[in-house]
Design an enzyme around this catalytic site. Sequence first.
Site, mmCIF file in Angstrom:
data_model
loop_
_atom_site.group_PDB
_atom_site.id
_atom_site.type_symbol
_atom_site.label_atom_id
_atom_site.label_comp_id
_atom_site.label_asym_id
_atom_site.label_seq_id
_atom_site.Cartn_x
_atom_site.Cartn_y
_atom_site.Cartn_z
ATOM 1 N N ALA A 23 0.804 -1.225 0.000
ATOM 2 C CA ALA A 23 0.000 0.000 0.000
ATOM 3 C C ALA A 23 0.842 1.283 0.000
ATOM 4 O O ALA A 23 0.399 2.309 -0.511
ATOM 5 C CB ALA A 23 -0.936 -0.014 1.207
ATOM 6 N N THR A 27 0.479 5.579 -1.665
ATOM 7 C CA THR A 27 0.099 6.722 -0.816
ATOM 8 C C THR A 27 0.314 8.040 -1.564
ATOM 9 O O THR A 27 -0.449 8.990 -1.384
ATOM 10 C CB THR A 27 0.866 6.726 0.530
ATOM 11 O OG1 THR A 27 2.265 6.619 0.270
ATOM 12 C CG2 THR A 27 0.430 5.596 1.438
ATOM 13 N N GLN A 103 0.343 -6.618 -3.347
ATOM 14 C CA GLN A 103 -0.730 -6.836 -2.368
ATOM 15 C C GLN A 103 -1.820 -5.783 -2.576
ATOM 16 O O GLN A 103 -2.835 -5.812 -1.910
ATOM 17 C CB GLN A 103 -0.178 -6.705 -0.945
ATOM 18 C CG GLN A 103 0.914 -7.696 -0.623
ATOM 19 C CD GLN A 103 1.663 -7.287 0.648
ATOM 20 O OE1 GLN A 103 1.260 -7.633 1.747
ATOM 21 N NE2 GLN A 103 2.729 -6.544 0.502
ATOM 22 N N ILE A 105 -4.780 -3.472 -4.286
ATOM 23 C CA ILE A 105 -6.039 -3.824 -4.952
ATOM 24 C C ILE A 105 -6.496 -2.665 -5.838
ATOM 25 O O ILE A 105 -7.626 -2.639 -6.294
ATOM 26 C CB ILE A 105 -7.124 -4.152 -3.894
ATOM 27 C CG1 ILE A 105 -7.302 -2.981 -2.909
ATOM 28 C CG2 ILE A 105 -6.765 -5.430 -3.142
ATOM 29 C CD1 ILE A 105 -8.477 -3.151 -1.949
ATOM 30 N N HIS A 121 -4.072 -9.983 -3.617
ATOM 31 C CA HIS A 121 -5.291 -9.705 -2.852
ATOM 32 C C HIS A 121 -6.453 -9.254 -3.730
ATOM 33 O O HIS A 121 -7.404 -8.645 -3.245
ATOM 34 C CB HIS A 121 -4.992 -8.671 -1.748
ATOM 35 C CG HIS A 121 -4.046 -9.198 -0.710
ATOM 36 N ND1 HIS A 121 -3.300 -8.398 0.118
ATOM 37 C CD2 HIS A 121 -3.724 -10.478 -0.376
ATOM 38 C CE1 HIS A 121 -2.560 -9.156 0.921
ATOM 39 N NE2 HIS A 121 -2.790 -10.418 0.632
ATOM 40 N N CYS A 132 -25.418 -15.102 -9.482
ATOM 41 C CA CYS A 132 -25.340 -15.571 -10.877
ATOM 42 C C CYS A 132 -23.950 -15.412 -11.473
ATOM 43 O O CYS A 132 -23.732 -15.767 -12.623
ATOM 44 C CB CYS A 132 -26.366 -14.848 -11.745
ATOM 45 S SG CYS A 132 -25.939 -13.121 -12.068
ATOM 46 N N ASN A 214 11.270 1.255 1.814
ATOM 47 C CA ASN A 214 10.091 1.481 2.655
ATOM 48 C C ASN A 214 10.373 2.605 3.635
ATOM 49 O O ASN A 214 11.486 2.719 4.133
ATOM 50 C CB ASN A 214 9.740 0.192 3.418
ATOM 51 C CG ASN A 214 8.312 0.154 3.872
ATOM 52 O OD1 ASN A 214 7.409 0.288 3.051
ATOM 53 N ND2 ASN A 214 8.085 -0.001 5.164
ATOM 54 N N ILE A 232 9.210 6.605 -1.227
ATOM 55 C CA ILE A 232 9.579 5.995 -2.512
ATOM 56 C C ILE A 232 9.719 7.047 -3.620
ATOM 57 O O ILE A 232 10.547 6.893 -4.519
ATOM 58 C CB ILE A 232 8.578 4.861 -2.896
ATOM 59 C CG1 ILE A 232 8.996 4.146 -4.184
ATOM 60 C CG2 ILE A 232 7.161 5.335 -2.974
ATOM 61 C CD1 ILE A 232 10.296 3.418 -4.133
HETATM 62 P P1 CNA Z 1 0.619 -1.410 5.291
HETATM 63 O O1 CNA Z 1 0.642 -2.442 6.341
HETATM 64 O O2 CNA Z 1 -0.286 -0.262 5.467
HETATM 65 O O3 CNA Z 1 2.126 -0.884 5.132
HETATM 66 C C1 CNA Z 1 2.475 0.154 4.255
HETATM 67 C C2 CNA Z 1 3.964 0.430 4.410
HETATM 68 O O4 CNA Z 1 4.333 1.377 3.422
HETATM 69 C C3 CNA Z 1 4.361 1.004 5.759
HETATM 70 O O5 CNA Z 1 5.435 0.248 6.303
HETATM 71 C C4 CNA Z 1 4.791 2.452 5.465
HETATM 72 O O6 CNA Z 1 5.882 2.865 6.237
HETATM 73 C C5 CNA Z 1 5.176 2.358 4.001
HETATM 74 N N1 CNA Z 1 4.928 3.582 3.241
HETATM 75 C C6 CNA Z 1 3.808 4.372 3.252
HETATM 76 N N2 CNA Z 1 3.922 5.368 2.350
HETATM 77 C C7 CNA Z 1 5.159 5.200 1.777
HETATM 78 C C8 CNA Z 1 5.856 5.939 0.766
HETATM 79 N N3 CNA Z 1 5.321 7.012 0.185
HETATM 80 N N4 CNA Z 1 7.086 5.502 0.412
HETATM 81 C C9 CNA Z 1 7.648 4.416 1.008
HETATM 82 N N5 CNA Z 1 7.021 3.679 1.947
HETATM 83 C C10 CNA Z 1 5.776 4.083 2.316
HETATM 84 O O7 CNA Z 1 0.291 -2.051 3.860
HETATM 85 P P2 CNA Z 1 0.739 -3.455 3.251
HETATM 86 O O8 CNA Z 1 0.596 -3.339 1.789
HETATM 87 O O9 CNA Z 1 2.022 -3.927 3.798
HETATM 88 O O10 CNA Z 1 -0.398 -4.431 3.818
HETATM 89 C C11 CNA Z 1 -1.045 -5.264 3.033
HETATM 90 C C12 CNA Z 1 -2.545 -4.933 2.895
HETATM 91 C C13 CNA Z 1 -2.852 -3.476 2.704
HETATM 92 C C14 CNA Z 1 -3.048 -5.573 1.654
HETATM 93 O O11 CNA Z 1 -4.021 -6.505 1.980
HETATM 94 C C15 CNA Z 1 -3.652 -4.476 0.780
HETATM 95 O O12 CNA Z 1 -4.767 -4.932 0.070
HETATM 96 C C16 CNA Z 1 -4.025 -3.416 1.739
HETATM 97 N N6 CNA Z 1 -4.175 -2.059 1.200
HETATM 98 C C17 CNA Z 1 -4.052 -1.794 -0.119
HETATM 99 C C18 CNA Z 1 -4.194 -0.503 -0.587
HETATM 100 C C19 CNA Z 1 -4.043 -0.234 -2.061
HETATM 101 O O13 CNA Z 1 -4.380 -1.093 -2.872
HETATM 102 N N7 CNA Z 1 -3.516 0.930 -2.441
HETATM 103 C C20 CNA Z 1 -4.461 0.542 0.308
HETATM 104 C C21 CNA Z 1 -4.600 0.227 1.678
HETATM 105 C C22 CNA Z 1 -4.447 -1.077 2.098
#
Ligand code: CNA
Length: 244
Positions: A23, A27, A103, A105, A121, A132, A214, A232
């Site tokens: 995710a 952001t 991960q 969506i 995911h 249906c 990250n 990032i």
């Molecule tokens: P998480 O657990 O929210 O972790 C996100 C990580 O990204 C954190 O460790 C942050 O420090 C890091 N982070 C945030 N912004 C930045 C940036 N700009 N640059 C670098 N690093 C950054 O999310 P995960 O993906 O690890 O967890 C998995 C879940 C979140 C999955 O099931 C997804 O479906 C779910 N999710 C997805 C979305 C999406 O599709 N955009 C949004 C929110 C949650």
Amino acid sequence: MNKIEQLKKMIEESHDIVIFSGAGLSTNSGIPDFRSANGIYNEKLKSKFSPEEIISHSFFMKHPDDFYKFYFEKMVYPDAKPNIAHEFFAKLQKNHKVTIVTQNIDDLHQMAGSKNVIELHGSIARNYCMKCRKYYNIKDIIKFSPNIPYCECGGIIKPDVVLYEESLNEDDIVSAVRAIGDCDMLIVVGTSLVVYPAAGFVRYYNKDKLVLLNKSETQYDSKCNLVIHDDIKNVIKEIEKLGL
Ligand code: CNA
């Protein structure tokens, strides 16, 4: 050599690269993640249920109305566009074999032009009637927001998103594990690496170019060959300045 130069060198020396994204990659496209300070898990919610409860299979089946209120408000961003990082990873395909294991969506890797995307995911872009099996795209269901989207047949439409308590698609697991096991470079980006089984797939990487990009620390930092804790977008801007 600084870290960005090291990253550039590793990419240039690799033929088969896997991007394992979460995710945090989105952001900068205006989609909040789950676990950052301003992520969905740290927000004050109107609902008495936690986000983990709401986005679970049993909750969806019992309370589709509450599920959809949360889902449309917090998880669906129909106007979001790919950012500099999605675009960078899509451009890498020109000179490298690139597989995206995500991960996310949100469909943003594909919107940026990435071809080989494994969505562990699922995706908000696909939706099916539970009765249906008729297919609906995101525009079809957003018309119902914030209420439950119903099919013409009267069935409830469910997003093709893997909810808590649901299993990942078997073919996706096999493809992801194979891609990670076979690649020569694995770039893990924007993920807290706490959601299983997806996070565990990183363990299938067995070479010496494991990179973690990250903002915050993860449990895998010590196992990586290169770790950059930064936004990032800064990493991509710096590496593009070096001509990649
Ligand atoms: P998480 O657990 O929210 O972790 C996100 C990580 O990204 C954190 O460790 C942050 O420090 C890091 N982070 C945030 N912004 C930045 C940036 N700009 N640059 C670098 N690093 C950054 O999310 P995960 O993906 O690890 O967890 C998995 C879940 C979140 C999955 O099931 C997804 O479906 C779910 N999710 C997805 C979305 C999406 O599709 N955009 C949004 C929110 C949650």
